[in-house]
Structures are given as C-alpha cells and as structure tokens.
Design a protein around this motif. Structure first.
Motif, PDB file in Angstrom:
ATOM      1  N   LEU A 295      44.610  -4.645 -26.334  1.00 40.77           N
ATOM      2  CA  LEU A 295      45.482  -4.876 -25.091  1.00 40.77           C
ATOM      3  C   LEU A 295      44.504  -5.371 -23.965  1.00 40.77           C
ATOM      4  O   LEU A 295      43.256  -4.508 -23.914  1.00 40.77           O
ATOM      5  CB  LEU A 295      46.520  -3.859 -24.453  1.00 40.77           C
ATOM      6  CG  LEU A 295      47.527  -3.689 -25.379  1.00 40.77           C
ATOM      7  CD1 LEU A 295      48.266  -2.112 -24.768  1.00 40.77           C
ATOM      8  CD2 LEU A 295      48.536  -4.843 -25.580  1.00 40.77           C
ATOM      9  N   LYS A 296      44.746  -6.355 -23.198  1.00 42.39           N
ATOM     10  CA  LYS A 296      43.919  -6.716 -22.072  1.00 42.39           C
ATOM     11  C   LYS A 296      42.131  -6.940 -22.660  1.00 42.39           C
ATOM     12  O   LYS A 296      41.241  -7.034 -21.647  1.00 42.39           O
ATOM     13  CB  LYS A 296      43.996  -5.677 -21.198  1.00 42.39           C
ATOM     14  CG  LYS A 296      45.263  -5.414 -20.366  1.00 42.39           C
ATOM     15  CD  LYS A 296      45.233  -4.544 -19.253  1.00 42.39           C
ATOM     16  CE  LYS A 296      46.509  -4.442 -18.630  1.00 42.39           C
ATOM     17  NZ  LYS A 296      46.599  -5.732 -17.499  1.00 42.39           N
ATOM     18  N   CYS A 297      42.077  -7.367 -23.703  1.00 47.49           N
ATOM     19  CA  CYS A 297      40.734  -7.650 -23.985  1.00 47.49           C
ATOM     20  C   CYS A 297      40.402  -8.442 -25.335  1.00 47.49           C
ATOM     21  O   CYS A 297      41.525  -8.449 -26.056  1.00 47.49           O
ATOM     22  CB  CYS A 297      39.794  -6.383 -24.206  1.00 47.49           C
ATOM     23  SG  CYS A 297      40.287  -5.276 -25.483  1.00 47.49           S
ATOM     24  N   LYS A 298      39.451  -9.061 -25.648  1.00 45.71           N
ATOM     25  CA  LYS A 298      38.954  -9.692 -26.701  1.00 45.71           C
ATOM     26  C   LYS A 298      38.614  -8.673 -27.795  1.00 45.71           C
ATOM     27  O   LYS A 298      37.930  -7.586 -27.528  1.00 45.71           O
ATOM     28  CB  LYS A 298      38.232 -11.001 -26.759  1.00 45.71           C
ATOM     29  CG  LYS A 298      38.737 -11.952 -25.750  1.00 45.71           C
ATOM     30  CD  LYS A 298      37.451 -13.066 -25.318  1.00 45.71           C
ATOM     31  CE  LYS A 298      38.204 -14.349 -24.865  1.00 45.71           C
ATOM     32  NZ  LYS A 298      38.404 -13.982 -23.470  1.00 45.71           N
ATOM     33  N   SER A 299      38.877  -8.859 -28.966  1.00 47.17           N
ATOM     34  CA  SER A 299      38.364  -7.764 -29.970  1.00 47.17           C
ATOM     35  C   SER A 299      37.870  -8.575 -31.522  1.00 47.17           C
ATOM     36  O   SER A 299      38.675  -9.505 -31.721  1.00 47.17           O
ATOM     37  CB  SER A 299      39.550  -6.980 -30.183  1.00 47.17           C
ATOM     38  OG  SER A 299      40.492  -7.406 -30.866  1.00 47.17           O
ATOM     39  N   LEU A 300      37.174  -7.842 -31.947  1.00 48.83           N
ATOM     40  CA  LEU A 300      36.773  -8.136 -33.328  1.00 48.83           C
ATOM     41  C   LEU A 300      36.718  -6.849 -34.399  1.00 48.83           C
ATOM     42  O   LEU A 300      36.019  -5.985 -33.841  1.00 48.83           O
ATOM     43  CB  LEU A 300      35.428  -8.671 -33.534  1.00 48.83           C
ATOM     44  CG  LEU A 300      34.956  -9.999 -32.942  1.00 48.83           C
ATOM     45  CD1 LEU A 300      33.653 -10.608 -33.111  1.00 48.83           C
ATOM     46  CD2 LEU A 300      35.881 -11.207 -33.473  1.00 48.83           C
ATOM     47  N   ILE A 301      37.841  -6.627 -34.976  1.00 45.91           N
ATOM     48  CA  ILE A 301      37.935  -5.380 -35.822  1.00 45.91           C
ATOM     49  C   ILE A 301      37.817  -5.530 -37.206  1.00 45.91           C
ATOM     50  O   ILE A 301      38.516  -6.438 -37.840  1.00 45.91           O
ATOM     51  CB  ILE A 301      39.400  -4.906 -35.429  1.00 45.91           C
ATOM     52  CG1 ILE A 301      39.478  -4.884 -33.900  1.00 45.91           C
ATOM     53  CG2 ILE A 301      39.713  -3.457 -36.135  1.00 45.91           C
ATOM     54  CD1 ILE A 301      40.870  -4.460 -33.323  1.00 45.91           C
ATOM     55  N   ASP A 306      45.218   1.012 -37.388  1.00 45.34           N
ATOM     56  CA  ASP A 306      45.946   2.034 -36.603  1.00 45.34           C
ATOM     57  C   ASP A 306      45.311   2.410 -35.305  1.00 45.34           C
ATOM     58  O   ASP A 306      45.414   3.606 -35.023  1.00 45.34           O
ATOM     59  CB  ASP A 306      46.511   3.096 -37.322  1.00 45.34           C
ATOM     60  CG  ASP A 306      47.359   2.891 -38.648  1.00 45.34           C
ATOM     61  OD1 ASP A 306      48.033   1.790 -38.609  1.00 45.34           O
ATOM     62  OD2 ASP A 306      47.295   3.439 -39.640  1.00 45.34           O
ATOM     63  N   ASN A 307      44.440   1.459 -34.799  1.00 43.23           N
ATOM     64  CA  ASN A 307      43.659   1.953 -33.519  1.00 43.23           C
ATOM     65  C   ASN A 307      44.444   1.123 -32.534  1.00 43.23           C
ATOM     66  O   ASN A 307      45.137   0.210 -32.473  1.00 43.23           O
ATOM     67  CB  ASN A 307      42.176   1.404 -33.793  1.00 43.23           C
ATOM     68  CG  ASN A 307      41.526   2.053 -34.743  1.00 43.23           C
ATOM     69  OD1 ASN A 307      41.286   3.211 -34.873  1.00 43.23           O
ATOM     70  ND2 ASN A 307      41.179   1.265 -35.707  1.00 43.23           N
ATOM     71  N   ILE A 308      44.248   1.649 -31.173  1.00 48.38           N
ATOM     72  CA  ILE A 308      44.482   1.024 -30.048  1.00 48.38           C
ATOM     73  C   ILE A 308      43.411   0.885 -29.166  1.00 48.38           C
ATOM     74  O   ILE A 308      42.783   2.045 -28.873  1.00 48.38           O
ATOM     75  CB  ILE A 308      45.773   1.657 -29.137  1.00 48.38           C
ATOM     76  CG1 ILE A 308      46.121   0.908 -27.810  1.00 48.38           C
ATOM     77  CG2 ILE A 308      45.515   3.290 -29.088  1.00 48.38           C
ATOM     78  CD1 ILE A 308      47.391   1.390 -27.162  1.00 48.38           C
ATOM     79  N   VAL A 309      43.176  -0.476 -28.675  1.00 52.01           N
ATOM     80  CA  VAL A 309      42.002  -0.647 -27.982  1.00 52.01           C
ATOM     81  C   VAL A 309      42.485  -1.053 -26.512  1.00 52.01           C
ATOM     82  O   VAL A 309      43.116  -2.246 -26.592  1.00 52.01           O
ATOM     83  CB  VAL A 309      40.897  -1.669 -28.639  1.00 52.01           C
ATOM     84  CG1 VAL A 309      39.749  -1.887 -27.810  1.00 52.01           C
ATOM     85  CG2 VAL A 309      40.533  -1.185 -30.004  1.00 52.01           C
ATOM     86  N   VAL A 310      41.867  -0.670 -25.626  1.00 52.02           N
ATOM     87  CA  VAL A 310      42.325  -1.305 -24.250  1.00 52.02           C
ATOM     88  C   VAL A 310      41.049  -1.229 -23.138  1.00 52.02           C
ATOM     89  O   VAL A 310      40.508  -0.131 -22.945  1.00 52.02           O
ATOM     90  CB  VAL A 310      43.462  -0.266 -23.569  1.00 52.02           C
ATOM     91  CG1 VAL A 310      43.790  -0.981 -22.081  1.00 52.02           C
ATOM     92  CG2 VAL A 310      44.590  -0.155 -24.277  1.00 52.02           C
ATOM     93  N   LEU A 311      40.544  -2.325 -23.113  1.00 52.01           N
ATOM     94  CA  LEU A 311      39.247  -2.410 -22.305  1.00 52.01           C
ATOM     95  C   LEU A 311      39.480  -3.414 -21.114  1.00 52.01           C
ATOM     96  O   LEU A 311      40.522  -4.141 -21.073  1.00 52.01           O
ATOM     97  CB  LEU A 311      38.024  -2.894 -23.218  1.00 52.01           C
ATOM     98  CG  LEU A 311      37.778  -2.210 -24.361  1.00 52.01           C
ATOM     99  CD1 LEU A 311      36.560  -2.825 -25.187  1.00 52.01           C
ATOM    100  CD2 LEU A 311      37.565  -1.049 -24.064  1.00 52.01           C
ATOM    101  N   PRO A 312      38.532  -3.708 -20.056  1.00 54.72           N
ATOM    102  CA  PRO A 312      38.755  -4.739 -19.037  1.00 54.72           C
ATOM    103  C   PRO A 312      38.717  -6.083 -19.851  1.00 54.72           C
ATOM    104  O   PRO A 312      38.267  -6.323 -20.805  1.00 54.72           O
ATOM    105  CB  PRO A 312      37.459  -4.486 -18.224  1.00 54.72           C
ATOM    106  CG  PRO A 312      37.209  -3.037 -18.424  1.00 54.72           C
ATOM    107  CD  PRO A 312      37.389  -2.790 -19.959  1.00 54.72           C
TER     108      PRO A 312
END
Length: 361
Positions: A295-301, A306-312
């Motif tokens: 949420l709210k960020c770009k990601s390469l996973i 089953d993770n939740i990532v919330v960054l600026p």
C-alpha cells in the motif's frame, strides 16, 4: 433524501489508534488518514456516510483538544459548536454522556446514532437503511440498540453479543454482552452460532441513554449532570474542561451495555470492518498472487508470501524471502514484525515511548 430533524449523529474521533503504529501517530491518528487512496480520510468517509440520513447540522464530532484543527481542516462545513473537544481522554462512556447532555439541551426528543470515526462500510445502502430503521426503533421504545455483525473468525478485538429472542423486524433482545474475550472463548462463541460481533455502532433516544447513565454509572453522572444549565451555551467548554478529567475512564460497553437489561441488537451484513488492526487492513486490501499487499508504495517482491508492506509513496520496497510479515514505515519509525503477532504493537509503542521518547509515538 429527507432527514428527520430529531435524529442526531455522534462521531467519536478522539482515539490514537496505537494498534496501527507507526502509520497512526499521536499527532495524526488513523481516523485522519486516507488508507486506500480515495482522497478522503476515515473521518471524512464516516461524515459523508451519515450526512445522507442525518441533517448535517445534527452531526457532532467528539474528539480531543489536540485534534481541533485537524477536524476543522478535514470537515470545514462544520460549525464550531458541532465539534466537542475533550480536554483529556476518558474512554467512550464519558464521551457519549457529554454528547448526550449536549444534544438534549438542543433537542429533548433527540434520537442518536453513535459511531466510531474509523470504520469501513462497503455496503453503504444496506448500512444506511439499517441506521434509519434503528433510529425509528429507538424513537418508539426505551431500548438501547447496537448493530450486530455475523462473525467469520474468532476475533479477540471485538465485543460479542448473544441473542435470546426475536423482537420482530430483525431486532433481537440481547442475552449477554461480552467485551473482547480471550481467544479460546472467542472460538467457542463463533462455533456456537449464537454470538455476533458488536460493531460499536449504537442507537438510542437521548433520554434513554441518560437514564442508563444515571442508573449504571452514577459516578459519571455526578460529574456531568450538574452542567445541565450550561450545555449548549458558551459556558459549556469551561464546565467540561473543569469536570471531564474527573470522569471515570470506562467504555460504554463495560459501563452500560454489559449491565443494562434493555439492550437490543439489529443484525446486518454491511461489509463492515472496524479497521482496528494491520490484520484487518490486510484482509481488506488487494493482494498479488502470493497474498502480498503493498500500500502507498512501489514494491518488488520475490519468493515471499502473505506480507503487508506500507511505506511512504516515494519509497521502493524490495523484499525477498519473507512470509507473513508486516513492514511499515512512517516518518521516523520503521516497524518489521510477524503479521500474526501484531497484538504486541502496543508493547512496542510503550517501549519506544519510555526508552526513546514521545517523538517516536
């Protein structure tokens, strides 16, 4: 939509939301945040929802003095007298009692819906119909009404309502009201099929709730009832500043709902979530094929699930080899912990406050 001038809404918006730390902070709690990028905070969404069925001038926000400017900024359509500012936090029973006395001074026949400011409602039409129906119910009876939600998991963060008999038209007499049980008891409740989650949404006539306070919370009544001649006047704020801090710190659930014998519940399915925890946010958020939420960020996973990532929103998250983690960064705090151990977040908050200071809270 035609609204009833006797109907009022009290939106409770003074909490800190510590279970959502570090995203929710003391200076900017979760009710003032836009979680899903809609352009409206949870408080604004709650206001938008209720103004469809409640006259706008009859909607009150009860919050802490700290958040006066935030409320005014987010809801500029409110008049100053529609924002009740608590000098200190004293839980939901004093909050509701003050709002009730205030409303009775404005309208002695008022019917009130009390709502938290941070709930998510996905089925708004069904929800608003239930609110109108509930307000009609309490306008014709001396009952306290709550909205009940069918549970889909054993959740320890909610209160549970056991129903005993139908009163007609989807209203049921409440047999027991149990606030936030331990996990094993919550499992028993859910498996029994007799219990429903307490949504934290309440309805009653103003005189009914004041009578309940007088009968069940005499200490609270003794602090706020003497102000009957100042509610709705310019002297009200001074009276509250002097007397509210002496009110007992008690929730409406413990103080009234568990003890009263005139509690009813209306059952519904509104796509409801109280957005109380990171887990509830994870459940509601879109996921990739491996169950990851960003949420709210770009990601390469990679190799993760089953993770939740919330960054600026200016940050990139690169994650490899994690399963079931919460990774949340806001301002000067980065939190990484197991997603299913989020109940320890309050411990992290307390430790950070004690060991490192208020700037991290």
């Amino acid at each position: 939509m035609v609204t009833n001038k006797d109907n009022f809404c009290v939106i409770m918006g003074g909490g800190i939301g510590s279970r959502f730390w570090p995203f929710s902070r003391k200076t900017l709690p979760k009710q003032f945040l836009d979680f899903f990028g809609t352009g409206r905070s949870l408080l604004q969404q709650t206001f938008d929802r209720f103004k469809q069925v409640i006259p706008m001038e009859n909607i009150l926000i009860v919050t802490n003095d700290l958040y006066a400017d935030l409320v005014k900024e987010q809801l500029p359509e409110l008049k100053p007298e529609q924002i009740l500012l608590e000098p200190t936090r004293r839980n939901t029973a004093p909050c509701i009692a003050w709002a009730s006395y205030h409303i009775r001074a404005l309208n002695p026949n008022a019917n009130i819906v009390v709502a938290p400011s941070d709930h998510l409602i996905l089925k708004e039409g069904e929800f608003l119909a239930a609110i109108e129906k509930g307000l009609d119910f309490v306008s014709q009876s001396d009952n306290l009404l709550t909205l009940g939600i069918k549970p889909n998991r054993p959740e320890t963060g909610y209160g549970y309502i056991q129903i005993v008999e139908a009163a007609g038209d989807n209203f049921y007499k409440v047999k027991t009201f149990t606030e936030k049980p331990e996990l094993e008891l919550a499992k028993v409740f859910v498996e029994s099929g007799e219990f429903y989650w307490n949504s934290g949404l309440f309805m009653w006539n103003v005189n009914t709730i004041i009578k309940a306070n007088e009968a069940l919370l005499p200490e609270l009544t003794s602090k706020l009832a003497p102000g009957k001649d100042v509610y709705g006047t310019v002297q009200e704020k001074q009276f509250i500043d002097e007397n509210f801090p002496a009110c007992p710190n008690v929730s409406i659930d413990f103080g009234i709902m568990e003890k009263a014998d005139n509690v009813y519940v209306s059952l519904g399915d509104f796509g409801w979530s109280d957005l109380g925890t990171w887990g509830s946010l994870y459940d509601l958020s879109p996921k990739d094929e491996a169950g990851n939420v960003a949420l709210k960020c770009k990601s390469l996973i990679y190799n993760s699930k089953d993770n939740i990532v919330v960054l600026p929103d200016n940050k990139l998250a690169v994650i490899d080899g994690l399963e079931g983690y919460l990774i949340a960064e806001s301002d000067n705090v980065l939190l990484i912990c197991k997603k299913d151990e989020e109940h320890t977040i309050r411990k992290y908050v307390n430790d950070a406050q004690i060991k490192l200071g208020e700037e991290y809270i």
